[in-house]
Design a protein around this motif. Structure first.
Motif, PDB file in Angstrom:
ATOM      1  N   ALA A  38       0.854  -1.334  -0.014  1.00  0.00           N
ATOM      2  CA  ALA A  38       0.129  -0.025  -0.044  1.00  0.00           C
ATOM      3  C   ALA A  38       0.832   1.276   0.160  1.00  0.00           C
ATOM      4  CB  ALA A  38      -1.129   0.131   1.076  1.00  0.00           C
ATOM      5  N   VAL A  39       1.756   1.245   0.628  1.00  0.00           N
ATOM      6  CA  VAL A  39       2.876   2.480   0.745  1.00  0.00           C
ATOM      7  C   VAL A  39       3.543   2.624  -0.627  1.00  0.00           C
ATOM      8  CG1 VAL A  39       4.992   3.426   1.746  1.00  0.00           C
ATOM      9  CG2 VAL A  39       3.264   2.236   3.417  1.00  0.00           C
ATOM     10  N   LEU A  40       3.955   1.699  -1.240  1.00  0.00           N
ATOM     11  CA  LEU A  40       4.434   1.796  -2.558  1.00  0.00           C
ATOM     12  C   LEU A  40       3.555   2.362  -3.570  1.00  0.00           C
ATOM     13  CD1 LEU A  40       6.533  -1.890  -2.598  1.00  0.00           C
ATOM     14  CD2 LEU A  40       7.354   0.588  -2.583  1.00  0.00           C
ATOM     15  N   ALA A  41       2.451   1.749  -3.302  1.00  0.00           N
ATOM     16  CA  ALA A  41       1.370   2.168  -4.431  1.00  0.00           C
ATOM     17  C   ALA A  41       1.330   3.695  -4.155  1.00  0.00           C
ATOM     18  CB  ALA A  41       0.004   1.646  -4.042  1.00  0.00           C
ATOM     19  N   GLU A  42       1.271   4.253  -2.734  1.00  0.00           N
ATOM     20  CA  GLU A  42       0.878   5.655  -2.656  1.00  0.00           C
ATOM     21  C   GLU A  42       2.429   6.434  -3.140  1.00  0.00           C
ATOM     22  OE1 GLU A  42      -1.629   6.933  -1.551  1.00  0.00           O
ATOM     23  OE2 GLU A  42      -2.454   6.156   0.237  1.00  0.00           O
TER      24      GLU A  42
ATOM     25  N   ARG B 251      -6.627  -1.741  -4.474  1.00  0.00           N
ATOM     26  CA  ARG B 251      -7.464  -0.525  -4.490  1.00  0.00           C
ATOM     27  C   ARG B 251      -6.449   0.509  -4.482  1.00  0.00           C
ATOM     28  NH1 ARG B 251     -12.763   0.879  -5.482  1.00  0.00           N
ATOM     29  NH2 ARG B 251     -13.275   2.688  -4.312  1.00  0.00           N
ATOM     30  N   LYS B 252      -5.389   0.712  -3.656  1.00  0.00           N
ATOM     31  CA  LYS B 252      -4.549   1.822  -3.686  1.00  0.00           C
ATOM     32  C   LYS B 252      -3.822   1.970  -5.170  1.00  0.00           C
ATOM     33  CE  LYS B 252      -3.999   2.764   0.790  1.00  0.00           C
ATOM     34  NZ  LYS B 252      -4.219   4.381   1.332  1.00  0.00           N
ATOM     35  N   LEU B 253      -3.682   0.861  -5.757  1.00  0.00           N
ATOM     36  CA  LEU B 253      -3.171   0.939  -7.048  1.00  0.00           C
ATOM     37  C   LEU B 253      -4.340   1.759  -8.024  1.00  0.00           C
ATOM     38  CD1 LEU B 253      -1.392  -2.337  -7.492  1.00  0.00           C
ATOM     39  CD2 LEU B 253      -0.116  -0.173  -7.758  1.00  0.00           C
TER      40      LEU B 253
ATOM     41  N   ALA C  77       4.815  -2.665  -6.266  1.00  0.00           N
ATOM     42  CA  ALA C  77       3.431  -2.801  -5.477  1.00  0.00           C
ATOM     43  C   ALA C  77       2.673  -3.888  -6.136  1.00  0.00           C
ATOM     44  CB  ALA C  77       2.840  -1.653  -5.471  1.00  0.00           C
ATOM     45  N   LEU C  78       2.549  -4.023  -7.523  1.00  0.00           N
ATOM     46  CA  LEU C  78       2.353  -5.220  -8.319  1.00  0.00           C
ATOM     47  C   LEU C  78       2.559  -6.447  -7.813  1.00  0.00           C
ATOM     48  CD1 LEU C  78       1.845  -3.637 -11.908  1.00  0.00           C
ATOM     49  CD2 LEU C  78      -0.053  -4.386 -10.381  1.00  0.00           C
ATOM     50  N   ASP C  79       3.965  -6.538  -7.676  1.00  0.00           N
ATOM     51  CA  ASP C  79       4.405  -7.857  -7.392  1.00  0.00           C
ATOM     52  C   ASP C  79       3.969  -8.157  -6.077  1.00  0.00           C
ATOM     53  OD1 ASP C  79       6.301 -10.068  -7.489  1.00  0.00           O
ATOM     54  OD2 ASP C  79       7.299  -9.039  -5.679  1.00  0.00           O
ATOM     55  N   LEU C  80       3.906  -7.168  -4.766  1.00  0.00           N
ATOM     56  CA  LEU C  80       3.275  -7.516  -3.570  1.00  0.00           C
ATOM     57  C   LEU C  80       1.883  -8.035  -3.696  1.00  0.00           C
ATOM     58  CD1 LEU C  80       5.169  -5.122  -1.187  1.00  0.00           C
ATOM     59  CD2 LEU C  80       5.449  -7.674  -1.653  1.00  0.00           C
ATOM     60  N   ALA C  81       0.941  -7.085  -4.537  1.00  0.00           N
ATOM     61  CA  ALA C  81      -0.342  -7.342  -4.764  1.00  0.00           C
ATOM     62  C   ALA C  81      -0.656  -8.870  -5.152  1.00  0.00           C
ATOM     63  CB  ALA C  81      -0.965  -6.493  -5.705  1.00  0.00           C
ATOM     64  N   GLY C  82       0.443  -9.123  -5.943  1.00  0.00           N
ATOM     65  CA  GLY C  82       0.090 -10.722  -6.553  1.00  0.00           C
ATOM     66  C   GLY C  82       0.485 -11.964  -5.530  1.00  0.00           C
ATOM     67  N   GLN C  83       1.550 -11.442  -4.733  1.00  0.00           N
ATOM     68  CA  GLN C  83       2.021 -12.474  -3.551  1.00  0.00           C
ATOM     69  C   GLN C  83       0.827 -12.485  -2.387  1.00  0.00           C
ATOM     70  OE1 GLN C  83       5.965 -12.174  -1.850  1.00  0.00           O
ATOM     71  NE2 GLN C  83       6.664 -10.662  -3.573  1.00  0.00           N
TER      72      GLN C  83
ATOM     73  N   HIS D 168      -0.511   1.948 -16.978  1.00  0.00           N
ATOM     74  CA  HIS D 168      -2.018   1.703 -16.728  1.00  0.00           C
ATOM     75  C   HIS D 168      -2.559   0.444 -17.057  1.00  0.00           C
ATOM     76  CE1 HIS D 168      -6.218   2.749 -17.350  1.00  0.00           C
ATOM     77  NE2 HIS D 168      -6.007   3.704 -16.798  1.00  0.00           N
ATOM     78  N   GLN D 169      -1.963  -0.055 -17.977  1.00  0.00           N
ATOM     79  CA  GLN D 169      -2.404  -1.473 -18.629  1.00  0.00           C
ATOM     80  C   GLN D 169      -1.704  -2.576 -17.649  1.00  0.00           C
ATOM     81  OE1 GLN D 169      -0.287  -1.505 -22.485  1.00  0.00           O
ATOM     82  NE2 GLN D 169      -2.267  -0.759 -23.464  1.00  0.00           N
ATOM     83  N   HIS D 170      -0.674  -2.510 -17.065  1.00  0.00           N
ATOM     84  CA  HIS D 170      -0.152  -3.522 -16.126  1.00  0.00           C
ATOM     85  C   HIS D 170      -1.124  -3.462 -14.838  1.00  0.00           C
ATOM     86  CE1 HIS D 170       3.565  -4.311 -18.130  1.00  0.00           C
ATOM     87  NE2 HIS D 170       3.942  -3.471 -17.864  1.00  0.00           N
ATOM     88  N   ILE D 171      -1.551  -2.176 -14.421  1.00  0.00           N
ATOM     89  CA  ILE D 171      -2.352  -2.248 -13.160  1.00  0.00           C
ATOM     90  C   ILE D 171      -3.873  -2.804 -13.529  1.00  0.00           C
ATOM     91  CG2 ILE D 171      -3.740  -0.869 -11.519  1.00  0.00           C
ATOM     92  CD1 ILE D 171      -1.321   1.309 -11.654  1.00  0.00           C
ATOM     93  N   SER D 172      -4.278  -2.532 -14.780  1.00  0.00           N
ATOM     94  CA  SER D 172      -5.583  -3.096 -15.300  1.00  0.00           C
ATOM     95  C   SER D 172      -5.538  -4.445 -15.473  1.00  0.00           C
ATOM     96  CB  SER D 172      -5.943  -2.421 -16.644  1.00  0.00           C
ATOM     97  OG  SER D 172      -6.182  -1.073 -16.555  1.00  0.00           O
ATOM     98  N   ALA D 173      -4.344  -4.998 -15.809  1.00  0.00           N
ATOM     99  CA  ALA D 173      -4.180  -6.468 -15.915  1.00  0.00           C
ATOM    100  C   ALA D 173      -4.506  -7.224 -14.316  1.00  0.00           C
ATOM    101  CB  ALA D 173      -2.758  -6.897 -16.586  1.00  0.00           C
ATOM    102  N   LEU D 174      -4.108  -6.537 -13.411  1.00  0.00           N
ATOM    103  CA  LEU D 174      -4.223  -7.064 -12.020  1.00  0.00           C
ATOM    104  C   LEU D 174      -5.691  -7.021 -11.830  1.00  0.00           C
ATOM    105  CD1 LEU D 174      -3.129  -7.635  -9.328  1.00  0.00           C
ATOM    106  CD2 LEU D 174      -3.037  -5.425  -8.646  1.00  0.00           C
ATOM    107  N   ASP D 175      -6.509  -5.999 -12.324  1.00  0.00           N
ATOM    108  CA  ASP D 175      -7.786  -5.940 -11.962  1.00  0.00           C
ATOM    109  C   ASP D 175      -8.600  -6.919 -12.719  1.00  0.00           C
ATOM    110  OD1 ASP D 175      -7.251  -3.489 -10.509  1.00  0.00           O
ATOM    111  OD2 ASP D 175      -8.007  -2.216 -12.337  1.00  0.00           O
TER     112      ASP D 175
END
Length: 417
Positions: free
Chosen positions: A346-350, A385-387, A371-377, A407-414
């Motif tokens: 969350a801090v990395l996303a901020e 949500r922070k992203l 942040a994406l790496d940690l969201a996946g883990q 933007h696309q990388h974050i959308s892929a997580l969604d």
């Protein structure tokens, strides 16, 4: 969940990988690979690694991950946690039904003829507090917060059954306390999965149960958690009066606990969302007074605030207020502290949002990827949500290919969350 992916399993075997081998190569659990092959969707962060490991093009991987229709005579057994699709909707209806029953029993305890019972109420009164505390610890330490859901759901069912038994007023208050405790944990599980309406239902019942139990600190915490739902939907004007009520309830609680200071910390976020810099600072300064307490400040369960998160909370507030200078100082300080994977993400996303705000796409990209790496883990919707806030700040920069890629990388997580 999609049908079983036989072609994905066949590709893995053709390359000589066992499920254990592929899991080790990707840095995931063997059970995660098994779930992919059973039909669960891999999260966005792992897709590039899968492309390399399976020696495929992205298009070929997408083809292997496409659903394979498999006729079923009987419905699939529900999976643990909070999975997507029909099973998820069945779990939601199940929880809402349980909420309705428990809420009625708390509000109208003498309705009908109380059952003589089988000793469930007495047993829970004796052991429930210890089990609840244990579940909070598992939730706090687990990378995947949804993993604790099946046990919580089972325990909530036992509480509903116990409330139907004939019991003394003191025993009923004790059960209400335990129900208010565990429904806050259930709400946290749903909140982490970005299921805010379900979380709000749980917190509402927790508020009622804590009020019936006469537990002011727990009651204030349930109100504060409910306000968080409004904060994460950016409904700051709805969160503010709820937090004001929580502050009033907390004043009647134990002055040696950190409850009132946690309420103040959350109030700061509401004020920041409303653009009130002075009120935000006053609330943060009040929250800082938690450091003047001595002894046991919290219980590690429904109350966990000890002031250790105030640096990151200041950063979040200052970012919302459009003060990137103050936000960077606070968030950078937060990263030097020991943080859980979920909090670090969350801090990395901020910090990524701060980079985008300053049009520093190299810095934003560095923090987004971390942040994406940690969201996946962690599988945490909280980090995702922070992203989402980062995506909003990237939109004005989309003429730059780097912003578009982020933007696309974050959308892929969604899309796979």
């Amino acid at each position: 969940m999609a049908g079983r992916r036989r072609r994905l399993a066949a590709r893995r075997k053709a390359l000589g990988y066992s499920q254990d081998d592929l899991a080790e190569l990707l840095g995931v659990a063997t059970s995660t690979v098994a779930r992919w092959e059973a039909g669960a969707d891999p999260r966005g962060w792992v897709l590039p690694k899968l492309v390399l490991a399976l020696k495929l093009t992205p298009e070929a991987l997408a083809d292997l991950l496409a659903p394979e229709a498999v006729p079923q005579v009987l419905p699939a057994a529900p999976a643990a946690g909070l999975p997507p699709g029909d099973t998820d909707e069945m779990k939601r209806r199940d929880v809402l039904s349980l909420l309705a029953v428990t809420g009625a029993l708390i509000s109208l305890p003498e309705i009908g003829n109380p059952a003589p019972g089988d000793g469930t109420a007495a047993s829970l009164a004796e052991t429930g507090s210890e089990l609840n505390a244990s579940l909070w610890r598992v939730f706090s330490l687990s990378d995947s917060k949804q993993a604790v859901y099946p046990v919580v759901r089972h325990q909530l069912g036992l509480f509903a059954r116990a409330l139907q038994e004939s019991q003394s007023s003191a025993s009923r208050r004790r059960l209400c306390l335990l129900v208010g405790d565990l429904y806050q944990l259930a709400g946290e599980i749903f909140f982490d999965a970005n299921r805010y309406a379900d979380a709000a239902h749980c917190y509402t019942l927790a508020v009622s149960a804590c009020r019936e139990a006469g537990e002011f600190d727990m009651w204030a915490c349930a109100l504060t958690r409910h306000a968080f739902v409004e904060l994460y939907e950016s409904r700051f004007s709805a969160a503010a009066p709820m937090l004001s009520a929580a502050a009033q309830v907390a004043e009647r609680g134990d002055s040696q606990l950190s409850t009132r200071y946690w309420v103040a910390a959350v109030q700061a976020e509401a004020y920041a969302g409303l653009g009130d810099f002075e009120a935000t600072n006053r609330a943060l300064d009040t929250a800082e007074q938690v450091h003047g307490l001595s002894g046991k400040l919290h219980n590690g369960g429904w109350l966990r605030f000890d002031g250790s998160r105030l640096a990151e909370e200041r950063g979040t507030c200052y970012l919302a207020l459009g003060r990137p200078d103050l936000a960077e100082l606070a968030l950078t300080a937060a990263l030097t502290q020991p943080l859980s994977l979920r909090r670090r993400g969350a801090v990395l996303a901020e910090l990524a949002a701060l980079g985008a705000e300053r049009r520093d796409l190299d810095k934003a990209g560095h923090y987004v990827r971390a942040a994406l790496d940690l969201a996946g883990q962690t599988g945490s919707g909280y980090v995702g949500r922070k992203l989402e806030g980062v995506k909003t700040r990237l939109v004005p920069l989309m003429s730059d290919s780097r912003a578009l890629a982020l933007h696309q990388h974050i959308s892929a997580l969604d899309s796979v969350a």
